[in-house]
Design a protein around this motif. Sequence first.
Motif, PDB file in Angstrom:
ATOM      1  N   ARG A  31     -19.046  12.914  -2.040  1.00 25.33           N
ATOM      2  CA  ARG A  31     -19.068  13.210  -0.600  1.00 25.33           C
ATOM      3  C   ARG A  31     -18.088  14.325  -0.245  1.00 25.33           C
ATOM      4  N   GLY A  32     -17.622  15.060  -1.257  1.00 25.71           N
ATOM      5  CA  GLY A  32     -16.773  16.220  -0.996  1.00 25.71           C
ATOM      6  C   GLY A  32     -15.288  15.975  -1.059  1.00 25.71           C
ATOM      7  N   ILE A  33     -14.868  14.766  -1.458  1.00 22.47           N
ATOM      8  CA  ILE A  33     -13.444  14.440  -1.521  1.00 22.47           C
ATOM      9  C   ILE A  33     -12.896  14.849  -2.884  1.00 22.47           C
ATOM     10  N   CYS A  34     -11.898  15.736  -2.893  1.00 24.20           N
ATOM     11  CA  CYS A  34     -11.325  16.160  -4.171  1.00 24.20           C
ATOM     12  C   CYS A  34     -10.119  15.323  -4.558  1.00 24.20           C
ATOM     13  N   ASN A  35      -9.297  14.930  -3.575  1.00 25.53           N
ATOM     14  CA  ASN A  35      -8.102  14.123  -3.866  1.00 25.53           C
ATOM     15  C   ASN A  35      -7.742  13.255  -2.667  1.00 25.53           C
ATOM     16  N   VAL A  36      -7.050  12.150  -2.963  1.00 24.12           N
ATOM     17  CA  VAL A  36      -6.528  11.235  -1.943  1.00 24.12           C
ATOM     18  C   VAL A  36      -5.120  10.829  -2.355  1.00 24.12           C
ATOM     19  N   ILE A  37      -4.196  10.817  -1.383  1.00 22.97           N
ATOM     20  CA  ILE A  37      -2.891  10.194  -1.600  1.00 22.97           C
ATOM     21  C   ILE A  37      -2.958   8.818  -0.962  1.00 22.97           C
ATOM     22  N   ASN A  38      -2.883   7.761  -1.771  1.00 18.24           N
ATOM     23  CA  ASN A  38      -2.875   6.406  -1.235  1.00 18.24           C
ATOM     24  C   ASN A  38      -1.427   5.958  -1.080  1.00 18.24           C
ATOM     25  N   CYS A  39      -1.063   5.589   0.137  1.00 12.86           N
ATOM     26  CA  CYS A  39       0.345   5.345   0.477  1.00 12.86           C
ATOM     27  C   CYS A  39       0.674   3.858   0.532  1.00 12.86           C
ATOM     28  N   GLY A  40       1.775   3.501  -0.079  1.00 12.44           N
ATOM     29  CA  GLY A  40       2.267   2.139   0.005  1.00 12.44           C
ATOM     30  C   GLY A  40       2.954   1.870   1.335  1.00 12.44           C
ATOM     31  N   SER A  41       2.948   0.594   1.750  1.00  8.96           N
ATOM     32  CA  SER A  41       3.663   0.161   2.950  1.00  8.96           C
ATOM     33  C   SER A  41       4.772  -0.830   2.620  1.00  8.96           C
ATOM     34  N   ASP A  42       4.611  -1.525   1.502  1.00 12.40           N
ATOM     35  CA  ASP A  42       5.622  -2.446   0.993  1.00 12.40           C
ATOM     36  C   ASP A  42       5.502  -2.435  -0.521  1.00 12.40           C
ATOM     37  N   LEU A  43       6.220  -3.321  -1.195  1.00 12.71           N
ATOM     38  CA  LEU A  43       6.195  -3.286  -2.659  1.00 12.71           C
ATOM     39  C   LEU A  43       4.816  -3.641  -3.209  1.00 12.71           C
ATOM     40  N   ASN A  44       4.156  -4.634  -2.604  1.00 13.66           N
ATOM     41  CA  ASN A  44       2.833  -5.033  -3.107  1.00 13.66           C
ATOM     42  C   ASN A  44       1.804  -3.918  -2.928  1.00 13.66           C
ATOM     43  N   SER A  45       1.778  -3.291  -1.745  1.00 18.16           N
ATOM     44  CA  SER A  45       0.806  -2.230  -1.524  1.00 18.16           C
ATOM     45  C   SER A  45       1.163  -0.971  -2.314  1.00 18.16           C
ATOM     46  N   SER A  46       2.445  -0.786  -2.586  1.00 20.25           N
ATOM     47  CA  SER A  46       2.846   0.333  -3.446  1.00 20.25           C
ATOM     48  C   SER A  46       2.313   0.126  -4.859  1.00 20.25           C
ATOM     49  N   ARG A  47       2.415  -1.091  -5.351  1.00 22.60           N
ATOM     50  CA  ARG A  47       1.864  -1.382  -6.688  1.00 22.60           C
ATOM     51  C   ARG A  47       0.348  -1.237  -6.686  1.00 22.60           C
ATOM     52  N   ALA A  48      -0.286  -1.663  -5.598  1.00 22.89           N
ATOM     53  CA  ALA A  48      -1.741  -1.514  -5.495  1.00 22.89           C
ATOM     54  C   ALA A  48      -2.134  -0.040  -5.472  1.00 22.89           C
ATOM     55  N   SER A  49      -1.317   0.790  -4.829  1.00 26.17           N
ATOM     56  CA  SER A  49      -1.589   2.226  -4.806  1.00 26.17           C
ATOM     57  C   SER A  49      -1.513   2.814  -6.200  1.00 26.17           C
ATOM     58  N   VAL A  50      -0.517   2.379  -6.974  1.00 28.59           N
ATOM     59  CA  VAL A  50      -0.384   2.840  -8.359  1.00 28.59           C
ATOM     60  C   VAL A  50      -1.602   2.427  -9.169  1.00 28.59           C
ATOM     61  N   GLU A  51      -2.070   1.199  -8.954  1.00 26.32           N
ATOM     62  CA  GLU A  51      -3.240   0.713  -9.685  1.00 26.32           C
ATOM     63  C   GLU A  51      -4.495   1.513  -9.332  1.00 26.32           C
ATOM     64  N   LEU A  52      -4.655   1.856  -8.050  1.00 25.13           N
ATOM     65  CA  LEU A  52      -5.806   2.680  -7.651  1.00 25.13           C
ATOM     66  C   LEU A  52      -5.734   4.063  -8.293  1.00 25.13           C
ATOM     67  N   ALA A  53      -4.509   4.614  -8.381  1.00 26.24           N
ATOM     68  CA  ALA A  53      -4.339   5.938  -8.990  1.00 26.24           C
ATOM     69  C   ALA A  53      -4.676   5.920 -10.472  1.00 26.24           C
ATOM     70  N   VAL A  54      -4.386   4.823 -11.128  1.00 32.22           N
ATOM     71  CA  VAL A  54      -4.730   4.687 -12.550  1.00 32.22           C
ATOM     72  C   VAL A  54      -6.247   4.581 -12.721  1.00 32.22           C
ATOM     73  N   LYS A  55      -6.886   3.879 -11.805  1.00 33.84           N
ATOM     74  CA  LYS A  55      -8.315   3.593 -11.930  1.00 33.84           C
ATOM     75  C   LYS A  55      -9.197   4.789 -11.566  1.00 33.84           C
ATOM     76  N   TYR A  56      -8.764   5.583 -10.562  1.00 30.25           N
ATOM     77  CA  TYR A  56      -9.595   6.679 -10.060  1.00 30.25           C
ATOM     78  C   TYR A  56      -8.901   8.016 -10.292  1.00 30.25           C
ATOM     79  N   PRO A  57      -9.541   8.923 -11.031  1.00 30.29           N
ATOM     80  CA  PRO A  57      -8.895  10.192 -11.382  1.00 30.29           C
ATOM     81  C   PRO A  57      -8.453  11.015 -10.184  1.00 30.29           C
ATOM     82  N   TYR A  58      -9.152  10.920  -9.072  1.00 31.56           N
ATOM     83  CA  TYR A  58      -8.851  11.784  -7.929  1.00 31.56           C
ATOM     84  C   TYR A  58      -7.821  11.178  -6.966  1.00 31.56           C
TER      85      TYR A  58
END
Length: 257
Positions: A31-58
């Motif tokens: 759909r035209g998305i080249c990159n996304v920065i997924n931002c943490g709000s606390d420690l759990n969501s920060s870890r979830a952001s890291v996991e999403l970055a590992v799973k999805y190249p963009y």
Amino acid sequence: MTGSIFDSHAHFDDESFDSDRDTLLAELPNRGICNVINCGSDLNSSRASVELAVKYPYIYAAVGIHPECVKDAPPDYIKQLEELVTKEKVVAVGEIGLDYHFKENAPKEVQKAVFEEQVSLAHKVGLPIIVHDRDAHGDTMELLRKWKPKGVVHCFSGSVEMAEECIRLGMYIGLGGAVTFKNARVPVEVAEAIPLDRMLMETDCPYMAPVPFRGRRNDSTLIVYTAARIAEIRGTTAEEILKFSRRNAETLFSING
């Protein structure tokens, strides 16, 4: 616009995406998305952001304690963040900052202390920061003047004069769906005034969906509506806005296009 959309601020770990997260994220590059920065709000969501970055190249991750989450942060939060910033594809410390809007948030002095500790961490490891500033312009600027960090003031809600000072300090300005809202006078003024080489496009999804989707769940594909509105304000094209925003985000977050 194919492959030109860089969403510099998203929360795809949010529970509102639980039912269709993988389906949606798998489709975004088409759909035209080249990159996304997924931002943490606390420690759990920060870890979830890291996991999403590992799973999805963009997808890339930012880790941090949002001011609304400061009151629930454990005493060793900085130690845990120090570990998280070393993870692969972590490109910023965020979302961090000050929020004086809600009375139930931590006291101002506590918020300022936690914000500054995280700015110091970013300085130490050489990462930019992603700043949340809500009804706290004065104290936010005081800390930015003190540290002069790399980074972006996301979902910018200050005046043109404040935006210009942030830019002089070396910061970028994050603009999202608010510029499309019916009574959005100040965001429109900022979108018109700031230089293109200091503008980042963002969704803050699932929040802040642009018109005509206001009130619905936001996602990265809707940035085109925000870009179109900014292009209208500035007398240019959405393609031009998206091109500059992508280049700026790649520069700030040290991501090779």
